[in-house]
Design a protein around this motif. Structure first.
Motif, PDB file in Angstrom:
ATOM      1  N   GLU A  69       7.041 -10.639  36.265  1.00 30.97           N
ATOM      2  CA  GLU A  69       6.616  -9.284  36.834  1.00 30.97           C
ATOM      3  C   GLU A  69       7.322  -8.387  36.368  1.00 30.97           C
ATOM      4  O   GLU A  69       6.701  -7.063  35.936  1.00 30.97           O
ATOM      5  CB  GLU A  69       6.428  -9.363  38.429  1.00 30.97           C
ATOM      6  N   LEU A  70       8.599  -8.215  35.965  1.00 29.34           N
ATOM      7  CA  LEU A  70       9.283  -7.219  35.476  1.00 29.34           C
ATOM      8  C   LEU A  70       9.089  -7.113  34.033  1.00 29.34           C
ATOM      9  O   LEU A  70       8.992  -5.973  33.386  1.00 29.34           O
ATOM     10  CB  LEU A  70      10.940  -7.610  35.633  1.00 29.34           C
ATOM     11  N   LEU A  93       5.848  -5.113  33.869  1.00 25.33           N
ATOM     12  CA  LEU A  93       6.172  -3.766  34.511  1.00 25.33           C
ATOM     13  C   LEU A  93       6.755  -2.838  33.126  1.00 25.33           C
ATOM     14  O   LEU A  93       6.444  -2.068  32.637  1.00 25.33           O
ATOM     15  CB  LEU A  93       7.131  -3.625  35.273  1.00 25.33           C
ATOM     16  N   VAL A 102      16.862  -1.707  36.340  1.00 19.29           N
ATOM     17  CA  VAL A 102      15.724  -1.189  37.104  1.00 19.29           C
ATOM     18  C   VAL A 102      15.789  -1.621  38.564  1.00 19.29           C
ATOM     19  O   VAL A 102      16.261  -2.886  38.845  1.00 19.29           O
ATOM     20  CB  VAL A 102      14.401  -1.891  36.444  1.00 19.29           C
ATOM     21  N   TYR A 103      15.409  -0.805  39.429  1.00 19.24           N
ATOM     22  CA  TYR A 103      15.220  -1.151  40.990  1.00 19.24           C
ATOM     23  C   TYR A 103      13.975  -1.639  41.043  1.00 19.24           C
ATOM     24  O   TYR A 103      13.044  -0.937  41.033  1.00 19.24           O
ATOM     25  CB  TYR A 103      15.655  -0.103  41.863  1.00 19.24           C
ATOM     26  N   TYR A 104      13.824  -3.057  41.387  1.00 19.12           N
ATOM     27  CA  TYR A 104      12.461  -3.611  41.568  1.00 19.12           C
ATOM     28  C   TYR A 104      12.290  -4.671  42.743  1.00 19.12           C
ATOM     29  O   TYR A 104      13.483  -5.443  42.603  1.00 19.12           O
ATOM     30  CB  TYR A 104      12.192  -4.238  40.061  1.00 19.12           C
ATOM     31  N   GLU A 105      11.604  -4.595  43.672  1.00 13.30           N
ATOM     32  CA  GLU A 105      11.336  -5.273  44.665  1.00 13.30           C
ATOM     33  C   GLU A 105      12.538  -5.412  45.476  1.00 13.30           C
ATOM     34  O   GLU A 105      13.253  -6.661  45.917  1.00 13.30           O
ATOM     35  CB  GLU A 105      10.949  -6.709  44.152  1.00 13.30           C
TER      36      GLU A 105
END
Length: 42
Positions: free
Chosen positions: A20-21, A24, A2-5
């Motif tokens: 947070e992930l 999500l 996952v592309y996150y932050e």
């Protein structure tokens, strides 16, 4: 993955790099119109 932050994160469904992930992922599963089964087999 996952592309996150601004970074690509490898998903681990038992513990992730970020709480947070985890949140999500839980929200995506809850909102999914299909049944999501994340059992992993080794």
């Amino acid at each position: 993955m996952v592309y996150y932050e601004g970074e690509v994160m490898e998903l681990n469904f038992t513990s992730n790099e970020s709480a947070e992930l985890d949140t999500l992922i839980d929200e995506l599963i809850e909102l999914s119109p299909i049944t999501v089964d994340l059992h992993g087999w080794a």
